[in-house]
Design a protein around this motif. Sequence first.
Motif, PDB file in Angstrom:
ATOM      1  N   LYS A 144      68.597  76.335 -80.747  1.00 24.71           N
ATOM      2  CA  LYS A 144      67.766  75.406 -81.498  1.00 24.71           C
ATOM      3  C   LYS A 144      68.508  74.113 -81.815  1.00 24.71           C
ATOM      4  CE  LYS A 144      65.687  79.403 -83.801  1.00 24.71           C
ATOM      5  NZ  LYS A 144      65.460  80.066 -85.104  1.00 24.71           N
ATOM      6  N   ASP A 145      67.729  73.042 -81.957  1.00 25.75           N
ATOM      7  CA  ASP A 145      68.263  71.773 -82.436  1.00 25.75           C
ATOM      8  C   ASP A 145      68.446  71.835 -83.950  1.00 25.75           C
ATOM      9  OD1 ASP A 145      68.184  70.784 -79.857  1.00 25.75           O
ATOM     10  OD2 ASP A 145      66.205  69.853 -80.120  1.00 25.75           O
ATOM     11  N   TYR A 146      69.425  71.064 -84.426  1.00 28.63           N
ATOM     12  CA  TYR A 146      69.693  70.891 -85.867  1.00 28.63           C
ATOM     13  C   TYR A 146      70.087  72.205 -86.549  1.00 28.63           C
ATOM     14  CZ  TYR A 146      66.717  66.940 -84.587  1.00 28.63           C
ATOM     15  OH  TYR A 146      66.152  65.869 -83.941  1.00 28.63           O
ATOM     16  N   VAL A 147      70.508  73.200 -85.788  1.00 34.60           N
ATOM     17  CA  VAL A 147      70.930  74.489 -86.337  1.00 34.60           C
ATOM     18  C   VAL A 147      72.400  74.683 -86.007  1.00 34.60           C
ATOM     19  CG1 VAL A 147      70.631  76.998 -86.262  1.00 34.60           C
ATOM     20  CG2 VAL A 147      68.633  75.502 -86.181  1.00 34.60           C
ATOM     21  N   ARG A 148      73.170  75.066 -87.010  1.00 34.24           N
ATOM     22  CA  ARG A 148      74.601  75.272 -86.796  1.00 34.24           C
ATOM     23  C   ARG A 148      74.847  76.682 -86.264  1.00 34.24           C
ATOM     24  NH1 ARG A 148      78.906  73.989 -91.486  1.00 34.24           N
ATOM     25  NH2 ARG A 148      77.879  71.964 -91.184  1.00 34.24           N
TER      26      ARG A 148
ATOM     27  N   LYS B 242      73.701  71.933 -81.130  1.00 29.39           N
ATOM     28  CA  LYS B 242      73.120  71.418 -79.884  1.00 29.39           C
ATOM     29  C   LYS B 242      72.689  69.968 -80.074  1.00 29.39           C
ATOM     30  CE  LYS B 242      69.421  72.346 -76.548  1.00 29.39           C
ATOM     31  NZ  LYS B 242      68.274  73.237 -76.224  1.00 29.39           N
ATOM     32  N   LYS B 243      72.088  69.669 -81.228  1.00 32.36           N
ATOM     33  CA  LYS B 243      71.670  68.314 -81.567  1.00 32.36           C
ATOM     34  C   LYS B 243      71.754  68.153 -83.070  1.00 32.36           C
ATOM     35  CE  LYS B 243      67.889  64.992 -80.976  1.00 32.36           C
ATOM     36  NZ  LYS B 243      66.514  64.791 -80.442  1.00 32.36           N
ATOM     37  N   GLU B 244      72.292  66.979 -83.507  1.00 25.41           N
ATOM     38  CA  GLU B 244      72.475  66.736 -84.932  1.00 25.41           C
ATOM     39  C   GLU B 244      71.438  65.748 -85.447  1.00 25.41           C
ATOM     40  OE1 GLU B 244      76.440  66.411 -86.700  1.00 25.41           O
ATOM     41  OE2 GLU B 244      77.240  66.508 -84.657  1.00 25.41           O
TER      42      GLU B 244
ATOM     43  N   PHE C 143      77.004  67.913 -89.049  1.00 29.46           N
ATOM     44  CA  PHE C 143      78.262  68.015 -89.780  1.00 29.46           C
ATOM     45  C   PHE C 143      78.336  66.889 -90.799  1.00 29.46           C
ATOM     46  CE2 PHE C 143      79.236  69.935 -85.614  1.00 29.46           C
ATOM     47  CZ  PHE C 143      79.573  71.209 -86.040  1.00 29.46           C
ATOM     48  N   VAL C 144      78.424  67.222 -92.086  1.00 27.89           N
ATOM     49  CA  VAL C 144      78.520  66.221 -93.147  1.00 27.89           C
ATOM     50  C   VAL C 144      79.909  65.602 -93.092  1.00 27.89           C
ATOM     51  CG1 VAL C 144      78.436  65.834 -95.630  1.00 27.89           C
ATOM     52  CG2 VAL C 144      76.835  67.431 -94.564  1.00 27.89           C
ATOM     53  N   THR C 145      79.950  64.291 -92.854  1.00 33.63           N
ATOM     54  CA  THR C 145      81.236  63.590 -92.756  1.00 33.63           C
ATOM     55  C   THR C 145      81.743  63.156 -94.120  1.00 33.63           C
ATOM     56  OG1 THR C 145      80.057  61.513 -92.361  1.00 33.63           O
ATOM     57  CG2 THR C 145      80.727  62.806 -90.427  1.00 33.63           C
TER      58      THR C 145
END
Length: 668
Positions: free
Chosen positions: A380-384, A407-409, A444-446
């Motif tokens: 899935k996209d947006y899933v860690r 896969k996608k952020e 990923f929160v920078t």
Amino acid sequence: MFTFLDFPLYLMETLKRWSSLHGYVMFMFLTTISKGSACEAPSSPECFRKNTDEILYMCEWSMNKTEGSVTFHLYIDNKKYGSTNETWYKIHGDTVIQGRDVNIWVEAYAGSINCTSPRKSVTLVHLVKYDAPQSISMSWLGNNLSLIWKAAEKHPALAEVLFRKHNNTTESWEKKLINTTTEASKYQVILVNLLNHSAYQVQIRHRSTQAKNPLWSKWSPVVTVPAELEHEPEVTVTTKLLNGTRAVMLTWKILNAAAAVSGVTYRLEDTQSSHGCPCANKTKTHVKTNKSTIYVSYSAVNISVTAINAAGHSPLANIQLPAKPAANLKICDNTEKEKMKKNTCKQWYELQDRELKPENVITLANKKSKGAKQIKASIKDYVRYLYFEHRCDGGKPRTVKMCLYYKKEGAPQREPQNFTVTSETLDSANLSWETIAIEDQRGFVTHYSLCSEKISSQDERKECRNISASLLTYRLENLTPGAKYNISLAGVTKEGEGPSAKLTIYTQPEKPVNVWWSFGLLFVFFLSSTMCTIILKRIKNKIFPPVPTPVIPDFFTYQPESQEMLEEKEEVHELMLSPLHPEVKSVPEDTEETTALHGEWDAGSDEDMGDERSDSRMSGESSDESPGSTDQALRSSREGEITDLEQVDNEIAMLIYRNGLVFDVKTD
């Protein structure tokens, strides 16, 4: 009614009866002969079917063979049905008369000697005998024991069950007759009111309920029924890391003797292969000892241990081994594009609140797997995900790579949770918050973006600062006292900033000095100073007493009021002077009282002296005594008075010093 047509049948029946009688005579003759021979007659044969639907008849008999080779001939109504060396013989139902009584017997031939069994008249169609119960399975239902075996036919049967406790073999057997139930080609009986924590011995035989003359089957072998396994095994787990492989050593307690009386087997199941390559399907291993070692990779695995005996199995003992990720996981780099290697397996564990659940895993065993593209598309996209790569080394799984994967952020879809201010001062505030849930981060929160804006201020602008993603507290400084601020906090990924958590804070105002508090402090200061001064003076007077000052009495010249008074003649009356007593000389210690008494004494003395003088004058004027006697007495009294007065003046003029106090006495 007998007719002519029935005569042939009657004749045939009569001939059969004579033949039977002839056979009986021959049997008695042979029996008589056999008494003197070595041949022992076999038992009467039993011919039966094994169920009501069977068309073959089984005929059985028994004999103690004393000779090396014995041949048996089976006869049914004087008809020989074959020869055999066994004690049984099968006959097809179409070759015999089934619906009426027939005589059956067996002749045994041992060399030149033969002997015949007793004859038996039976109706074959009514004889049914089941095989002995085999493969009996058992299970406990509380304190009731269920026994199940293969059904002889579709109809229920009557069972006779013998049972007794296993540890008391001298005890007599208990017997119960129970009608069976039939289900899925199985017979079942239930023995009630037993003890499920004890072991038993059981024997079963059964017979048909459909045949008119059923025969009991042979007894089953003695079956041992162990006690019920009520509790799950108590498993102890020890894990050892071996360069990407985990050796999981399992041990458990041995069961009680009643449950293990017929042996116990332990079944181990795991979601990884313990004897092959990783990412295999669930495997089962059976062991008979109370310990085992399996090898798994660093990914999550579920292990279950079950104890099994003849009466059933115990509840499952489940062991969940979570994934063993590295201490500092890095972000994956093009993991999906890497080529699959031989004996390699890839796994993506979906992360939800930092829990690794084995059921939420995507597994790709090799690049030629069926549906490999569909498997990759299911990410899935947006899933860690927590990515694992395993290899098979020497039949043991080994983890060679671990990392965090998107896969996608995207930007976070929720704000930081529980954003609060813990304390406020004149120019600062302490802020705290909780991290955004993993499923809401979408990347990923920078860092975090913290902004502050002063309300009702046109000059000051909104100030923002970046805070490390690892921090959950921050001290906001350089604020204006007594001001109101709007504070916002948002998580930021490489794709942008998410929603902000907001709150309003108030810094504390500057407070003026309290006047009453100042007055109170001054009053306390002066009071303390005064008390200290008094105490110090008292201490000084005790240690260093003051030097006494001599008292010089004041003398005033007497001025006569008139000339007449000067010309008046002095009259002397009789005067008695007494010496001072010692106690009169004692001086009080109190200076203030002495001074007061001294002043009173001076004033009183003057007044007394004046009174005495006036009295003397008055007495002189009224006196009738002669001048001669008066002068004589006056002289004598004055001589004594001078002596005494001098002594008194000397004593009174002395300065008496006691305890630092000075007393002075003056006289006229």
